[in-house]
Write an enzyme that holds these catalytic residues in place. Structure first.
Site, PDB file in Angstrom:
ATOM      1  N   SER A 289      49.901  26.822  34.580  1.00  0.00           N
ATOM      2  CA  SER A 289      50.413  28.174  34.780  1.00  0.00           C
ATOM      3  C   SER A 289      51.909  28.266  34.492  1.00  0.00           C
ATOM      4  CB  SER A 289      50.105  28.663  36.191  1.00  0.00           C
ATOM      5  OG  SER A 289      50.428  27.696  37.132  1.00  0.00           O
TER       6      SER A 289
ATOM      7  N   HIS B  93      45.465  30.041  30.110  1.00  0.00           N
ATOM      8  CA  HIS B  93      45.834  30.225  31.514  1.00  0.00           C
ATOM      9  C   HIS B  93      44.945  31.293  32.159  1.00  0.00           C
ATOM     10  CE1 HIS B  93      48.976  31.702  34.636  1.00  0.00           C
ATOM     11  NE2 HIS B  93      48.120  30.863  35.160  1.00  0.00           N
TER      12      HIS B  93
ATOM     13  N   GLU C 218      45.766  34.361  29.699  1.00  0.00           N
ATOM     14  CA  GLU C 218      46.952  34.208  28.847  1.00  0.00           C
ATOM     15  C   GLU C 218      46.654  33.099  27.850  1.00  0.00           C
ATOM     16  OE1 GLU C 218      51.202  35.210  30.895  1.00  0.00           O
ATOM     17  OE2 GLU C 218      50.090  33.603  31.842  1.00  0.00           O
TER      18      GLU C 218
ATOM     19  N   ASN D  19      53.703  34.891  35.175  1.00  0.00           N
ATOM     20  CA  ASN D  19      54.361  34.203  36.288  1.00  0.00           C
ATOM     21  C   ASN D  19      55.881  34.220  36.152  1.00  0.00           C
ATOM     22  OD1 ASN D  19      52.068  33.753  37.690  1.00  0.00           O
ATOM     23  ND2 ASN D  19      51.797  31.617  37.060  1.00  0.00           N
TER      24      ASN D  19
END
Ligand code: 3H9
Length: 697
Positions: free
Chosen positions: A405, A426, A438, A476
């Site tokens: 991540s 991800h 992702e 993130n």
């Protein structure tokens, strides 16, 4: 007549064929064509008119691309009135998806026949508006208030069988729409059937519409359209048809003028545009016959479940027999959930768990899979060991993917002899539920590997977003900035509960502190320890009250206590009074005199921090287009769909206003440091993020 509607005469029947691919949207040409077709049929002495669509569907609705542009040609409600008022018998033959304005044209027809696979619906609320061509006036006359409220406020697609039972359809027949439509129309003519305008049917009895409005408004969690649509249905019950149509128009226009409509339509087009990358246009994906998953924890088991549900055989690799058993238990549990909800049958459940899922503790079991996704502990040294082994055992051309991540996918790729086959995939937990994927493209990732990532995403029914390599990728990375904004507001005087409430009132599914409890406070704790060990920017403001909660073993939902206290069997939690004491002690320690924040200030700061980081992410090319960021936040981070995404929100709010907030805070707080150059450029040029979307799509 326009080319969009074909005209043909078969005996007494004038046949109007819609030919406006891909979905026969009711744009200017189609509306004008239908009008001309009806007039010609009447002049030509036909006795009946059959309307059907060529290609994959009957009309799928008004042409959404026309919304917000100056109106041209006949209005759809007037066209529907004209069709219904025709002295000829008008029949619609439905296939594919008869949605929105499409169903409204069908409801204005005197009879409706469909193929068994057809689906009908009034999904306007899903794009922030409501039926505007008689849907709220005709449908209740046909199927009553209760069923109409369900169909209109949910926007759901109704299968042909249910539509027949409800009374939306008159008949279902196997075959081609043209053929079944012609046979039915002929039969109607021969049996002496007469016109049957729905507008002349009596309206249903009124119900307590104020109570219904409130109920639907609450269920919409901030989305206005379904509740406003209830007022349209109310008008059907309380006003004569023509007056009801006027009221429907007013309500429709009210919604057309909202920011919510802009946000919802942006989301509709962006979720389709997000996986269309110009560089992949002519690139064929590699074959995907089976996949491997390494690590059967919550994430790995979720990924395996998603793959199995799409019919992909999965080899799950774990370290020990016991861990493999536990992984199988998690996957089986997930699939039992799917079975309970009717998503799969008993037979499919058995096939997925017994036939196409293999468990192993030996890397050699991965030698034949086409793609492997590693979901092991988030630590570079561990990942490198795994990829080294994959490099040894996987067949040539197999894709080696990491579910990391935030780690550097280039560094992971570099430890293999085939960096062109390495990519980041991800997923978001729980991976069989969350829609976002992702696709992290490293420097050397081959284009057909990227294409395969998107093909996998499509197969798993994910919204796939291309991301470049950086700490945290798109989602993130932005999260860490707006989370910091929230943390700093707490140090300065806001409470976690006020922040959570202000943001859920704004429309987020959950506030950041309820999310932290759900994810586990230990995750942030580990991250803070890592950052402190690496050395933090001295200007950055650390806070340690959460560490104290963690030291006492309070990790959020999984331990029953975090920012909130959770009782078994109850949804949500109540504020944990210990947290306020810990925060007060930390402020005192740091010599901070707490100040108050309004909810509006909380939202403004939080959003400005998010937009600033998002603009950096786009400016640096980590996200290709603003819409890629918007879809990431919408599908992975609970951002309210009716606001379209953070960058759509910024466009609507005004980029100059957002930039002013950032600049005003830049001296004061780290989450506003360095206004994004892209944002400054757009403001200087008087352009918007949407302009960038258009230039790059
Ligand atoms: C309305 O009707 C208002 C009225 O009550 C009153 C008016 C006064 N317009 O989704 P796909 C495009 S509101 C323009 O990939 P699928 C779509 O963008 C409308 N374009 O295919 C895509 O373009 P591209 C109520 C539209 O098979 C291409 O068609 N109706 C429209 O997965 C293929 O679409 C709706 O809200 C449109 N209405 O799904 C229905 N619809 O290829 C909205 C689609 O360039 N549409 N496009 O990316 C859908 O739900 C799905 O598209 C549908 C097909 C189920 C039809």
């Amino acid at each position: 007549m326009t080319d969009a509607i074909g005209f043909e005469r078969i005996g007494d029947i004038a046949v109007l064929k819609a030919q406006n691919p891909p979905v026969n949207a009711l744009g200017f040409d189609i509306r004008e064509g239908l009008l001309a077709g009806i007039e010609r049929a009447e002049k030509d002495g036909a006795k009946a008119v059959l309307i059907y669509g060529e290609g994959r569907t009957y009309f799928a609705g008004a042409d959404i691309t026309e919304f917000g542009k100056p109106p041209r040609g006949i209005f759809l409600p007037d066209l529907c009135a004209r069709i219904e008022a025709s002295p000829l018998i008008v029949v619609s033959a439905l296939h594919g998806t008869a949605l929105g304005g499409g169903l409204e044209v069908a409801l204005a027809s005197h009879y409706r026949i469909a193929v068994p696979s057809a689906r009908v619906g009034l999904p306007e609320v899903l794009i922030g508006v409501m039926p505007g061509a008689g849907g709220t006036q005709r449908l209740p006359r046909l199927i009553g208030v209760e069923a109409s409220v369900d169909v209109i406020t949910s926007g759901r697609q109704v299968g042909a069988k249910e539509a027949l039972e409800l009374g939306i359809l008159d008949r279902i027949e196997e075959g081609e729409p043209r053929e079944i439509g012609l046979a039915y129309t002929q039969e109607l003519l021969e049996s002496g059937a007469t016109r049957r305008p729905v507008s002349e049917m009596s309206a249903p009895e009124a119900v307590d519409f104020d109570a219904l409005y409130e109920k639907v408004l609450k269920k919409g969690r901030g989305l206005l359209a379904p509740a406003v649509a209830v007022r349209g249905i109310q008008a059907c019950c309380e006003l004569p048809f023509d007056e009801g149509m006027k009221r429907e128009r007013e309500l429709f226009m009210e919604l057309m003028n909202t920011d919510q409509r802009q946000g919802m339509i942006h989301a509709f087009f962006s979720e389709r545009a997000v996986s269309k990358l110009p560089e992949l246009k002519c690139v064929a994906p590699r074959e995907l016959g089976s996949i491997g998953v390494i690590g059967g924890g919550t994430m790995g088991a979720g990924i395996a479940t998603a793959a199995l549900l799409s019919g992909l055989p999965v080899v799950m690799l774990e370290m020990t027999e016991a861990a493999a058993e536990a992984a199988k238990g998690r996957i089986t549990g997930n699939l039992q959930g799917a079975l309970k909800r009717g998503k799969i049958s008993e037979a499919q459940f058995t096939q997925l768990t017994e036939e196409i899922l293999t468990l192993s503790t030996d890397y050699a079991a991965l030698s034949d899979v086409d793609l492997v996704i590693e979901a092991v502990f988030e630590e570079m040294s561990v990942k490198k060991v795994v990829f080294g082994k994959l490099d040894e055992v996987c067949k040539k051309g197999a894709i080696l993917a990491s579910n990391t991540s935030y780690l550097d996918v280039n560094e992971i790729a570099a430890c293999t002899s085939r960096p062109e086959d390495v990519i980041g995939l991800h997923f978001f937990s729980p991976a069989h539920v969350m829609k976002l994927l992702e696709i992290v493209v490293a420097d050397k990732t081959a284009l057909d590997v990227v294409a395969t990532g998107f093909a996998l995403g499509q197969r798993l029914k994910k919204i796939s977003v291309r991301a470049g390599v950086c700490d945290g990728f798109i989602g993130n990375r932005i999260l860490s900035t707006y989370r910091r904004a929230a943390d700093h507001m707490i140090l300065d005087g806001a409470s976690p509960y006020q922040i959570d409430k202000a943001l859920t009132d704004f429309g987020f599914a959950m506030g950041p502190f309820a999310v932290a409890d759900l994810a586990g406070l230990d995750i942030g704790w580990a991250m803070r320890k890592r950052k402190r060990a690496e050395g933090m920017d001295p200007r950055e403001r650390d806070s340690s009250y959460v560490d104290k909660m963690c030291e006492a073993g309070n990790f959020g939902q999984k331990t029953g206590k975090g920012y909130y206290v959770y009782e078994a069997g109850k949804r949500g939690g109540t504020p944990n009074p210990e947290v306020s004491d810990l925060i007060a002690a930390e402020r005192a320690d740091k010599g901070i005199t707490p100040r108050s924040f309004t909810d509006e200030e909380i939202v403004t700061r939080y959003m400005a921090a998010m937009v600033n980081e998002a603009a950096k992410v786009v400016g640096e090319g980590i996200a290709r287009r603003p819409l890629d960021v918007d879809m990431t936040l919408l599908f992975g981070y609970g951002f309210p769909r009716y606001r379209g995404g953070p960058l759509k929100w910024a466009d609507i709010e005004g980029l100059d206003k957002v930039l002013a907030t950032i600049k005003a805070g830049a001296e004061e707080d780290s989450y506003f440091w360095d206004p994004a150059p892209l944002l400054e450029k757009l403001v200087a040029e008087g352009r918007t993020f949407d302009d960038l979307n258009k230039e790059n799509s």
